[in-house]
Design a protein around this motif. Structure first.
Motif, mmCIF file in Angstrom:
data_model
loop_
_atom_site.group_PDB
_atom_site.id
_atom_site.type_symbol
_atom_site.label_atom_id
_atom_site.label_comp_id
_atom_site.label_asym_id
_atom_site.label_seq_id
_atom_site.Cartn_x
_atom_site.Cartn_y
_atom_site.Cartn_z
ATOM 1 N N GLU A 165 0.825 -1.210 0.000
ATOM 2 C CA GLU A 165 0.000 0.000 0.000
ATOM 3 C C GLU A 165 0.858 1.257 0.000
ATOM 4 O OE1 GLU A 165 -2.409 -2.867 2.736
ATOM 5 O OE2 GLU A 165 -0.322 -2.579 2.117
ATOM 6 N N ARG A 166 1.919 1.267 0.807
ATOM 7 C CA ARG A 166 2.798 2.441 0.868
ATOM 8 C C ARG A 166 3.580 2.608 -0.424
ATOM 9 N NH1 ARG A 166 6.856 2.234 5.305
ATOM 10 N NH2 ARG A 166 6.838 4.511 5.274
ATOM 11 N N GLU A 204 2.023 6.081 -7.330
ATOM 12 C CA GLU A 204 0.955 6.921 -7.869
ATOM 13 C C GLU A 204 1.405 8.382 -7.967
ATOM 14 O OE1 GLU A 204 -3.800 7.133 -7.204
ATOM 15 O OE2 GLU A 204 -2.601 7.419 -5.396
ATOM 16 N N LYS A 205 2.087 8.865 -6.931
ATOM 17 C CA LYS A 205 2.599 10.235 -6.956
ATOM 18 C C LYS A 205 3.667 10.409 -8.026
ATOM 19 C CE LYS A 205 1.716 10.947 -2.010
ATOM 20 N NZ LYS A 205 2.356 11.106 -0.678
ATOM 21 N N GLN A 211 1.248 4.034 -3.093
ATOM 22 C CA GLN A 211 1.001 5.461 -2.870
ATOM 23 C C GLN A 211 2.121 6.310 -3.467
ATOM 24 O OE1 GLN A 211 0.522 5.935 1.357
ATOM 25 N NE2 GLN A 211 -1.666 5.437 1.316
ATOM 26 N N GLU A 212 3.368 5.903 -3.253
ATOM 27 C CA GLU A 212 4.493 6.643 -3.812
ATOM 28 C C GLU A 212 4.533 6.516 -5.334
ATOM 29 O OE1 GLU A 212 6.610 8.752 -2.492
ATOM 30 O OE2 GLU A 212 5.719 8.524 -0.504
#
Length: 401
Positions: A193-194, A200-201, A197-198
């Motif tokens: 998940e982490r 995606e950014k 998230q990165e």
């Protein structure tokens, strides 16, 4: 200065009036110096959490064991953290021990990159023990002290480096870049998940081509499930030259590149929410429809308005076909209804028009046929007119819609 700065300044002044040191820190200072807009304002202070709670009337103890509280100031939230040193990271995320300290330099020394290790007081004076300003000037991403130590503490910092390249257009200095490649396999210890998230950014960055070039040069693609398994997907990601706004857009693109890997496979392996998966499925449906019929009222009606911009980006990347948001919004504005419940008829009406017929799936089929006819302008959303149209077809709805 924006209102957030003024409110943050008031927090710092209040802490100093009570005998403590306090500074703006982290990404806020970096973006302030780069003249980039930012919403998150973090403050570091020599005051301990319980002392901060005594000073301010509205404090939320969100991470008090690590020295962090949220101070509410005139309707806004500010993260206030006590100066601290950290021990080793056994779980590759949280320090095993946190020790509160009195010196801002010790606090800054634990941070990831020099550009994020600059403190600023309420008057704009900077405290920069690791030469972060010089790295900002040189557009360079460099770890605070030894990169091997920083990346072993929290391997997600490796992904953050690639993400910052994508967002800022900077380069990673050679030692830090070498360590990214060497310690990339440690990402296996980080929750997917982490990592997502990165990622995606990274995909959303203005300089996404540079970020992805680094992503592949440092072999990070081989550390991410699904991506590591598909050469087609790697090739597509490598060729991406325009930013994506959300991970759902990547899932949609990947669907058209490798149909052996479905959206639900991504959802399972990346632990994506069902909502994100559903949005990707809606984008896939809209894209297939567009490829066959083009942009029309029925397609826009079925696509949630929240996905308009995602749909445009997907088309742009997938087909190099650019449509304007204005054209989508204009079709949406002219829709006679926005959702099915706005129809002037319902299932009860249909059942009453065919009293000899048992209720069943035919009601849903007729409802969709009516919905389609109204949306494309073939029928007015008028109960009497719809009844006449339905009865003219007998019991079976038209199938050519």
């Amino acid at each position: 200065m924006n209102t957030g700065f003024q409110k943050g300044k008031k927090i710092i002044e209040t802490l100093k009036d009570n005998g403590y040191e306090a500074y703006f820190v982290g990404g806020y200072v970096r973006d302030f110096l780069l003249k980039r807009k930012t919403n998150d304002i973090d403050i570091a202070t020599s005051a301990k959490p319980e002392q901060v709670q005594e000073i301010f009337p509205k404090v939320i103890p969100v991470g008090i064991e690590h020295g962090t509280v949220i101070v509410r100031m005139q309707g806004e939230s500010f993260e206030v953290t006590t100066f601290r040193e950290e021990s080793s990271y056994s779980d590759f995320r949280h320090p095993d021990q946190v020790q509160f300290v009195h010196e801002i330099e010790k606090d800054l020394s634990r941070r990831d990159f020099t550009m994020n290790a600059i403190a600023m007081d309420e008057t704009g004076n900077l405290f920069d023990p690791f030469n972060g300003q010089a790295d900002l000037t040189n557009q360079q991403i460099r770890t605070v002290r030894e990169p091997s130590l920083r990346f072993q503490e929290d391997p997600l910092r490796i992904m953050r480096a690639a993400r910052f390249v994508s967002q800022l257009g900077f380069h990673v200095e050679p030692n830090s870049k070498k360590a990214m490649k060497e310690y990339g396999p440690l990402l296996a210890n980080i929750s997917i998940e982490r990592i997502v998230q990165e990622f995606e950014k990274l995909l959303a960055g203005r300089f996404v081509e540079r970020g992805l070039q680094l992503f592949f040069e440092t072999r990070l693609a081989s550390q991410i499930p699904v991506i590591q398994e598909s050469g087609n997907i790697q090739d597509r990601i490598r060729a991406l030259s325009k930013p994506l706004g959300h991970i759902r857009e990547l899932l949609t693109l990947c669907h058209f590149l490798d149909d052996t890997i479905g959206i639900r496979v991504f959802g399972q392996k990346w632990k994506l929410s069902r909502h994100t998966q559903r949005e990707a499925e809606q984008l896939v449906t809209a894209t297939y429809y567009f490829q066959e019929h083009g942009l029309d009222a029925w397609m826009i009606y079925q696509l949630p308005a929240s996905l308009d911009e995602s749909f445009i980006r997907v088309l742009d990347v997938l087909n190099n076909h650019t449509i304007s948001l204005d054209s989508v919004l204009e079709i949406r504005r002219q829709l006679p209804i926005k959702e099915r419940k706005q129809l002037s008829i319902n299932g009860t009406d249909l059942a009453s028009w065919f009293p000899q017929k048992q209720k069943g799936p035919w009601i849903g089929m007729w409802t969709e046929a009516i919905e389609h006819a109204v949306v494309i302008g073939k029928q007015r959303n008028d109960k009497k007119k719809i009844k006449e149209w339905v009865l003219s077809h007998g019991e079976h709805p038209p199938t050519n819609y």
